[in-house]
Design a protein around this motif. Structure first.
Motif, PDB file in Angstrom:
ATOM      1  N   THR A 123       0.831  -1.197   0.000  1.00  0.00           N
ATOM      2  CA  THR A 123       0.000   0.000   0.000  1.00  0.00           C
ATOM      3  C   THR A 123       0.869   1.252   0.000  1.00  0.00           C
ATOM      4  OG1 THR A 123      -0.052   0.015   2.424  1.00  0.00           O
ATOM      5  CG2 THR A 123      -1.779  -1.192   1.312  1.00  0.00           C
ATOM      6  N   CYS A 124       0.459   2.302  -0.746  1.00  0.00           N
ATOM      7  CA  CYS A 124       1.264   3.513  -0.753  1.00  0.00           C
ATOM      8  C   CYS A 124       0.373   4.696  -1.112  1.00  0.00           C
ATOM      9  CB  CYS A 124       2.440   3.404  -1.722  1.00  0.00           C
ATOM     10  SG  CYS A 124       1.974   3.181  -3.457  1.00  0.00           S
ATOM     11  N   TRP A 154       2.978   7.145   2.891  1.00  0.00           N
ATOM     12  CA  TRP A 154       3.103   5.792   3.399  1.00  0.00           C
ATOM     13  C   TRP A 154       3.442   4.829   2.277  1.00  0.00           C
ATOM     14  CZ3 TRP A 154      -1.436   8.417   2.696  1.00  0.00           C
ATOM     15  CH2 TRP A 154      -2.393   7.846   1.855  1.00  0.00           C
ATOM     16  N   GLY A 156       4.058   0.247   1.885  1.00  0.00           N
ATOM     17  CA  GLY A 156       4.103  -1.048   2.531  1.00  0.00           C
ATOM     18  C   GLY A 156       5.370  -1.806   2.194  1.00  0.00           C
ATOM     19  N   SER A 186       4.636   1.855  11.467  1.00  0.00           N
ATOM     20  CA  SER A 186       4.494   0.837  10.428  1.00  0.00           C
ATOM     21  C   SER A 186       3.326   1.175   9.503  1.00  0.00           C
ATOM     22  CB  SER A 186       4.256  -0.531  11.077  1.00  0.00           C
ATOM     23  OG  SER A 186       5.178  -0.800  12.103  1.00  0.00           O
ATOM     24  N   GLU A 187       3.184   0.388   8.433  1.00  0.00           N
ATOM     25  CA  GLU A 187       2.093   0.620   7.491  1.00  0.00           C
ATOM     26  C   GLU A 187       1.495  -0.703   7.006  1.00  0.00           C
ATOM     27  OE1 GLU A 187       0.003   2.521   6.220  1.00  0.00           O
ATOM     28  OE2 GLU A 187      -0.578   1.433   4.412  1.00  0.00           O
ATOM     29  N   THR A 188       0.178  -0.809   7.185  1.00  0.00           N
ATOM     30  CA  THR A 188      -0.588  -1.873   6.563  1.00  0.00           C
ATOM     31  C   THR A 188      -1.949  -1.306   6.200  1.00  0.00           C
ATOM     32  OG1 THR A 188      -1.357  -4.162   6.786  1.00  0.00           O
ATOM     33  CG2 THR A 188      -1.528  -2.761   8.740  1.00  0.00           C
ATOM     34  N   TYR A 191      -5.312   0.203   9.908  1.00  0.00           N
ATOM     35  CA  TYR A 191      -4.292   0.210  10.946  1.00  0.00           C
ATOM     36  C   TYR A 191      -4.307  -1.137  11.654  1.00  0.00           C
ATOM     37  CZ  TYR A 191      -7.764   0.853  14.703  1.00  0.00           C
ATOM     38  OH  TYR A 191      -8.803   0.689  15.582  1.00  0.00           O
ATOM     39  N   ASP A 216       1.196  -0.265  13.481  1.00  0.00           N
ATOM     40  CA  ASP A 216       0.632   0.781  12.634  1.00  0.00           C
ATOM     41  C   ASP A 216      -0.448   1.415  13.505  1.00  0.00           C
ATOM     42  OD1 ASP A 216      -0.567   2.397  10.798  1.00  0.00           O
ATOM     43  OD2 ASP A 216      -0.963   0.838   9.321  1.00  0.00           O
ATOM     44  N   ASN A 233      -8.065   4.643   9.336  1.00  0.00           N
ATOM     45  CA  ASN A 233      -6.709   4.676   8.788  1.00  0.00           C
ATOM     46  C   ASN A 233      -5.657   4.868   9.885  1.00  0.00           C
ATOM     47  OD1 ASN A 233      -7.856   4.394   6.306  1.00  0.00           O
ATOM     48  ND2 ASN A 233      -7.457   6.486   5.617  1.00  0.00           N
ATOM     49  N   SER A 234      -4.389   4.763   9.488  1.00  0.00           N
ATOM     50  CA  SER A 234      -3.283   5.063  10.403  1.00  0.00           C
ATOM     51  C   SER A 234      -3.472   6.457  10.976  1.00  0.00           C
ATOM     52  CB  SER A 234      -1.948   4.986   9.666  1.00  0.00           C
ATOM     53  OG  SER A 234      -1.827   3.762   8.966  1.00  0.00           O
ATOM     54  N   ASN A 289       4.810   4.674   7.713  1.00  0.00           N
ATOM     55  CA  ASN A 289       4.037   5.913   7.655  1.00  0.00           C
ATOM     56  C   ASN A 289       4.950   7.028   8.131  1.00  0.00           C
ATOM     57  OD1 ASN A 289       0.929   5.860   7.110  1.00  0.00           O
ATOM     58  ND2 ASN A 289       1.332   3.979   8.271  1.00  0.00           N
TER      59      ASN A 289
END
Length: 310
Positions: A123-124, A154, A156, A186-188, A191, A216, A233-234, A289
């Motif tokens: 994911t970005c 962000w 992944g 972190s990022e996924t 969250y 995340d 979301n994050s 992130n």
């Protein structure tokens, strides 16, 4: 869990007031003593100190706002519960102001959208204070000229973003220490409080240190997030500080690499390269992130400080 060292000057007025308030109660000091030994939820704190749960929650909130303790949400039988842990190993208050040091410290604030190179996979995405910049989960959007307006970006898995800071001061001065701070997690997808990532910072191609980010972060809104940003979301990160001196390289005051400042060859080119990312061979390839001043909790972009002799 490794705790960090904190150092504040007299210019950190808001932070010092919160710390003073947090330490002005005998009950809150007793809570800190408990958390030096255990990780406890609010009910357990109330039981050990024989105080109402509502009172324990108020005291925990004051300590959390001062960032003397950290909390994380864990699933329980009747919803989630807040687990508390010690957030700071050592606290130093230095009785000088940044004004006293302005002749020996160069401070450069870099907007998070001003990267010069990157490698990302979904994911970005990138968002400004007002909305999404280009297409989500499309790596090519990181070339969008409007990326300079980014307040949150962000990506992944493994990847990186790279920034170049001016080093003009090093034409006439010799750096004694250099410090870089940023808010990250972190990022996924959405969250995940159990999503780990080994986030590394490099300077001029040399690894300063890697932070094993535990989450995340979400479950509550980031303190500075715009109202349109979805709750799912994050939401926020942790403010991390990498520091390089003549004694070695440190992450939040803990030695992360024996490389000294001389090994980074700061004066050899026209800029200082700072790369933030996740290595391909990292144990936890959980993405990044990176928060700007209008997102997250801490209200800053990437800040680089060069300390030198007068």
């Amino acid at each position: 869990m490794l705790q960090k060292e904190e150092m504040f000057s007299l210019d950190n007025e808001e932070k010092l007031v919160k710390i003073g308030k947090a330490l002005s109660s005998e009950v809150r000091i007793k809570i800190l003593k408990l958390l030096c030994k255990y990780e406890l939820n609010i009910n357990e704190i109330a039981e050990k100190l024989k105080i109402p749960t509502s009172s324990a929650a108020v005291h925990v909130k004051a300590l959390e706002e001062a960032e003397l303790i950290g909390t994380k949400l864990l699933p329980g039988i009747r919803g989630s519960k807040k687990l508390c842990y010690k957030g700071v190993e050592k606290l130093q208050i230095i009785l000088f102001s940044e004004e006293d040091l302005k002749q020996q410290t160069e401070v450069i604030k870099m907007p998070i959208g001003n990267f010069v190179d990157y490698h990302v996979v979904p994911t970005c995405g990138i968002v400004s204070e007002n909305g999404l910049i280009d297409e989500e989960d499309e790596p090519r959007c990181f070339y969008n000229p409007n990326r300079h307006e980014a307040q949150l970006l962000w990506f992944g898995d493994a990847g990186y973003v790279e920034y170049r800071f001016p080093n003009t001061i090093l034409k006439t001065k010799v750096a004694k220490a250099i410090e870089i701070s940023a808010e990250l997690c972190s990022e996924t997808h959405e969250y995940d409080l159990d999503w780990r990532s080994d986030i590394t910072m490099w300077m001029n191609g040399v690894e300063i240190g890697t932070w094993e980010c535990p989450s995340d972060f979400g479950g509550r809104r980031g303190k500075r997030n715009p109202s349109w940003w979805p709750d799912k979301n994050s939401q926020y990160g942790k403010l991390k500080t990498w520091r390089v001196t003549e004694e070695g390289s440190f992450l939040d005051g803990i030695l992360s690499n024996p490389a000294t400042i001389h090994e980074y060859q700061l004066e050899k080119q026209d800029f200082i390269s700072i790369r933030i990312g996740v290595k391909e061979d990292a144990k936890y390839k959980g993405g990044v992130n990176l928060f700007g001043e209008c997102f997250g909790d801490h209200g800053q972009n990437i800040v680089l400080k060069i300390m030198y002799d007068r």
